[in-house]
Design a protein around this motif. Structure first.
Motif, PDB file in Angstrom:
ATOM      1  N   ARG A   1       0.830  -1.204   0.000  1.00 49.59           N
ATOM      2  CA  ARG A   1       0.000   0.000   0.000  1.00 49.59           C
ATOM      3  C   ARG A   1       0.870   1.262   0.000  1.00 49.59           C
ATOM      4  O   ARG A   1       0.655   2.183  -0.776  1.00 49.59           O
ATOM      5  N   GLU A   2       1.880   1.277   0.869  1.00 48.90           N
ATOM      6  CA  GLU A   2       2.770   2.440   0.924  1.00 48.90           C
ATOM      7  C   GLU A   2       3.545   2.586  -0.381  1.00 48.90           C
ATOM      8  O   GLU A   2       3.723   3.690  -0.889  1.00 48.90           O
ATOM      9  N   GLY A   3       3.996   1.470  -0.924  1.00 48.08           N
ATOM     10  CA  GLY A   3       4.712   1.511  -2.199  1.00 48.08           C
ATOM     11  C   GLY A   3       3.842   2.064  -3.305  1.00 48.08           C
ATOM     12  O   GLY A   3       4.276   2.885  -4.111  1.00 48.08           O
ATOM     13  N   PHE A   4       2.569   1.655  -3.337  1.00 49.92           N
ATOM     14  CA  PHE A   4       1.644   2.138  -4.363  1.00 49.92           C
ATOM     15  C   PHE A   4       1.416   3.634  -4.228  1.00 49.92           C
ATOM     16  O   PHE A   4       1.441   4.371  -5.214  1.00 49.92           O
ATOM     17  N   ARG A   5       1.229   4.115  -3.016  1.00 49.01           N
ATOM     18  CA  ARG A   5       1.024   5.559  -2.811  1.00 49.01           C
ATOM     19  C   ARG A   5       2.254   6.349  -3.237  1.00 49.01           C
ATOM     20  O   ARG A   5       2.151   7.400  -3.866  1.00 49.01           O
ATOM     21  N   ASP A   6       3.433   5.842  -2.868  1.00 52.04           N
ATOM     22  CA  ASP A   6       4.666   6.529  -3.251  1.00 52.04           C
ATOM     23  C   ASP A   6       4.798   6.613  -4.766  1.00 52.04           C
ATOM     24  O   ASP A   6       5.193   7.639  -5.317  1.00 52.04           O
ATOM     25  N   ILE A   7       4.465   5.513  -5.436  1.00 52.67           N
ATOM     26  CA  ILE A   7       4.574   5.467  -6.897  1.00 52.67           C
ATOM     27  C   ILE A   7       3.627   6.475  -7.533  1.00 52.67           C
ATOM     28  O   ILE A   7       3.980   7.186  -8.473  1.00 52.67           O
ATOM     29  N   CYS A   8       2.410   6.566  -7.018  1.00 46.92           N
ATOM     30  CA  CYS A   8       1.429   7.505  -7.576  1.00 46.92           C
ATOM     31  C   CYS A   8       1.894   8.953  -7.459  1.00 46.92           C
ATOM     32  O   CYS A   8       1.531   9.797  -8.274  1.00 46.92           O
ATOM     33  N   LEU A   9       2.702   9.252  -6.447  1.00 49.06           N
ATOM     34  CA  LEU A   9       3.156  10.620  -6.218  1.00 49.06           C
ATOM     35  C   LEU A   9       4.465  10.937  -6.940  1.00 49.06           C
ATOM     36  O   LEU A   9       4.963  12.047  -6.856  1.00 49.06           O
ATOM     37  N   THR A  10       5.023   9.953  -7.622  1.00 47.24           N
ATOM     38  CA  THR A  10       6.323  10.121  -8.242  1.00 47.24           C
ATOM     39  C   THR A  10       6.189  10.431  -9.730  1.00 47.24           C
ATOM     40  O   THR A  10       5.470   9.750 -10.437  1.00 47.24           O
ATOM     41  N   ASN A  11       6.863  11.445 -10.178  1.00 47.37           N
ATOM     42  CA  ASN A  11       6.924  11.785 -11.585  1.00 47.37           C
ATOM     43  C   ASN A  11       8.270  11.285 -12.099  1.00 47.37           C
ATOM     44  O   ASN A  11       9.313  11.863 -11.778  1.00 47.37           O
ATOM     45  N   ILE A  12       8.250  10.216 -12.884  1.00 46.21           N
ATOM     46  CA  ILE A  12       9.505   9.599 -13.319  1.00 46.21           C
ATOM     47  C   ILE A  12      10.379  10.577 -14.093  1.00 46.21           C
ATOM     48  O   ILE A  12      11.578  10.671 -13.847  1.00 46.21           O
ATOM     49  N   ALA A  13       9.789  11.314 -15.026  1.00 48.44           N
ATOM     50  CA  ALA A  13      10.593  12.221 -15.849  1.00 48.44           C
ATOM     51  C   ALA A  13      11.302  13.259 -14.987  1.00 48.44           C
ATOM     52  O   ALA A  13      12.493  13.540 -15.174  1.00 48.44           O
ATOM     53  N   MET A  14      10.581  13.832 -14.008  1.00 49.20           N
ATOM     54  CA  MET A  14      11.201  14.817 -13.121  1.00 49.20           C
ATOM     55  C   MET A  14      12.344  14.197 -12.331  1.00 49.20           C
ATOM     56  O   MET A  14      13.408  14.804 -12.164  1.00 49.20           O
ATOM     57  N   ARG A  15      12.118  12.999 -11.827  1.00 48.50           N
ATOM     58  CA  ARG A  15      13.157  12.336 -11.026  1.00 48.50           C
ATOM     59  C   ARG A  15      14.387  12.001 -11.863  1.00 48.50           C
ATOM     60  O   ARG A  15      15.519  12.166 -11.412  1.00 48.50           O
ATOM     61  N   LEU A  16      14.161  11.546 -13.092  1.00 48.36           N
ATOM     62  CA  LEU A  16      15.295  11.219 -13.955  1.00 48.36           C
ATOM     63  C   LEU A  16      16.105  12.467 -14.291  1.00 48.36           C
ATOM     64  O   LEU A  16      17.341  12.446 -14.258  1.00 48.36           O
ATOM     65  N   HIS A  17      15.425  13.568 -14.573  1.00 50.52           N
ATOM     66  CA  HIS A  17      16.143  14.791 -14.937  1.00 50.52           C
ATOM     67  C   HIS A  17      16.808  15.455 -13.735  1.00 50.52           C
ATOM     68  O   HIS A  17      17.603  16.390 -13.912  1.00 50.52           O
ATOM     69  N   ALA A  18      16.518  14.982 -12.531  1.00 51.44           N
ATOM     70  CA  ALA A  18      17.213  15.483 -11.347  1.00 51.44           C
ATOM     71  C   ALA A  18      18.567  14.797 -11.168  1.00 51.44           C
ATOM     72  O   ALA A  18      19.400  15.244 -10.389  1.00 51.44           O
ATOM     73  N   VAL A  19      18.793  13.692 -11.892  1.00 55.70           N
ATOM     74  CA  VAL A  19      20.079  12.984 -11.834  1.00 55.70           C
ATOM     75  C   VAL A  19      21.061  13.769 -12.711  1.00 55.70           C
ATOM     76  O   VAL A  19      20.796  13.983 -13.906  1.00 55.70           O
ATOM     77  N   PRO A  20      22.189  14.235 -12.147  1.00 48.79           N
ATOM     78  CA  PRO A  20      23.087  15.137 -12.878  1.00 48.79           C
ATOM     79  C   PRO A  20      23.487  14.668 -14.278  1.00 48.79           C
ATOM     80  O   PRO A  20      23.390  15.438 -15.236  1.00 48.79           O
ATOM     81  N   PHE A  21      23.930  13.421 -14.437  1.00 51.73           N
ATOM     82  CA  PHE A  21      24.411  13.029 -15.766  1.00 51.73           C
ATOM     83  C   PHE A  21      23.272  12.957 -16.786  1.00 51.73           C
ATOM     84  O   PHE A  21      23.489  13.182 -17.980  1.00 51.73           O
TER      85      PHE A  21
ATOM     86  N   ALA B   1      30.563   2.701   4.421  1.00 50.02           N
ATOM     87  CA  ALA B   1      31.442   3.394   3.476  1.00 50.02           C
ATOM     88  C   ALA B   1      30.757   4.595   2.820  1.00 50.02           C
ATOM     89  O   ALA B   1      31.383   5.312   2.048  1.00 50.02           O
ATOM     90  N   GLY B   2      29.474   4.814   3.121  1.00 47.04           N
ATOM     91  CA  GLY B   2      28.777   5.945   2.521  1.00 47.04           C
ATOM     92  C   GLY B   2      27.277   5.807   2.675  1.00 47.04           C
ATOM     93  O   GLY B   2      26.779   4.776   3.159  1.00 47.04           O
ATOM     94  N   VAL B   3      26.563   6.824   2.244  1.00 46.17           N
ATOM     95  CA  VAL B   3      25.108   6.856   2.342  1.00 46.17           C
ATOM     96  C   VAL B   3      24.540   7.456   1.061  1.00 46.17           C
ATOM     97  O   VAL B   3      25.117   8.404   0.513  1.00 46.17           O
ATOM     98  N   ARG B   4      23.440   6.925   0.578  1.00 49.67           N
ATOM     99  CA  ARG B   4      22.715   7.495  -0.562  1.00 49.67           C
ATOM    100  C   ARG B   4      21.319   7.876  -0.093  1.00 49.67           C
ATOM    101  O   ARG B   4      20.639   7.091   0.556  1.00 49.67           O
ATOM    102  N   ARG B   5      20.924   9.112  -0.456  1.00 53.85           N
ATOM    103  CA  ARG B   5      19.603   9.637  -0.068  1.00 53.85           C
ATOM    104  C   ARG B   5      18.801   9.993  -1.313  1.00 53.85           C
ATOM    105  O   ARG B   5      19.275   9.833  -2.432  1.00 53.85           O
ATOM    106  N   SER B   6      17.616  10.525  -1.089  1.00 49.37           N
ATOM    107  CA  SER B   6      16.715  10.886  -2.179  1.00 49.37           C
ATOM    108  C   SER B   6      17.422  11.718  -3.243  1.00 49.37           C
ATOM    109  O   SER B   6      18.107  12.691  -2.934  1.00 49.37           O
ATOM    110  N   GLY B   7      17.287  11.287  -4.498  1.00 50.04           N
ATOM    111  CA  GLY B   7      17.903  11.987  -5.623  1.00 50.04           C
ATOM    112  C   GLY B   7      19.269  11.466  -5.998  1.00 50.04           C
ATOM    113  O   GLY B   7      19.796  11.794  -7.058  1.00 50.04           O
TER     114      GLY B   7
END
Length: 199
Positions: free
Chosen positions: A50-70, A138-144
């Motif tokens: 249920r939580e995964g489904f809600r998160d997915i509905c709120l996610t804009n894939i194109a926006m998230r991809l274009h937030a990745v620097p490369f 050895a490190g941490v990865r966060r949102s984005g």
């Protein structure tokens, strides 16, 4: 809404509430339901699904991809960005779960949408030196942020580190099998990726 995002539990639950899950390409599943039935559907699936489904509905894939620097630096055309988005699947991961372990075969590239993922290394396994056989942070990865890409770019067969969630996390996943041909077909993306891995 992929089977992995719902942890496979939604398929059985949906039949009793007038919703359907339709298999599509790339191991994904499409949820077909009415707005009135959606809350019933969510009540029937696991809390993680249920939580995964809600998160997915709120996610804009194109926006998230274009937030990745490369990806942003490659300045893909809208159609190319959509094509890259079509290669993605979602992965909702509970706290304390390994995305992959040190020594696992290289299979995917990951983008953290929500949550925190730690990079852990077992130095004894990596170096072969005797000593304490325990993992070190050895490190941490966060949102984005991303992980798992350099191994694909440089053709590594196995992972030199592990990745484990420290809280419930939502990831975008692109498999090596579809990413490598996409990079070959889009030179600007491949070039910006190579520059970013050398930084």
């Amino acid at each position: 809404f992929t089977r992995r995002a719902g942890l496979g539990l939604s398929a059985e639950a949906s039949s009793g509430v007038g919703s359907r899950l339709i298999a599509t390409k790339r191991a994904s599943v499409l949820l077909v339901t009415s707005p009135e039935r959606l809350s019933e559907f969510l009540d029937m699936v696991s809390s993680e699904g249920r939580e995964g489904f809600r998160d997915i509905c709120l996610t804009n894939i194109a926006m998230r991809l274009h937030a990745v620097p490369f990806i942003a630096e490659a300045q893909l055309k809208p159609a190319q960005g959509r094509a890259l988005g079509d290669l993605c699947s979602y992965l909702a991961v509970p706290e304390g779960t390994y995305i992959f372990e040190q020594g696992d075969f290289v299979q995917n590239f990951y983008i953290v949408l929500q949550g925190v993922v730690q990079v852990v290394i077992n130095e004894h396994e990596l170096t072969g030196r005797s000593g304490a056989d325990e993992e070190v942070l050895a490190g941490v990865r966060r949102s984005g942020e991303t992980f798992g890409l350099a191994a694909i770019v440089y053709g590594a067969r196995t992972r030199k580190y592990g990745m484990v969630t420290t809280e419930r996390s939502l990831l975008l996943v692109i498999s090596k099998e579809v990413l490598v041909p996409f990079l070959a077909a889009h030179p600007s993306l491949n070039e910006s990726l190579m520059v970013s891995t050398k930084r």
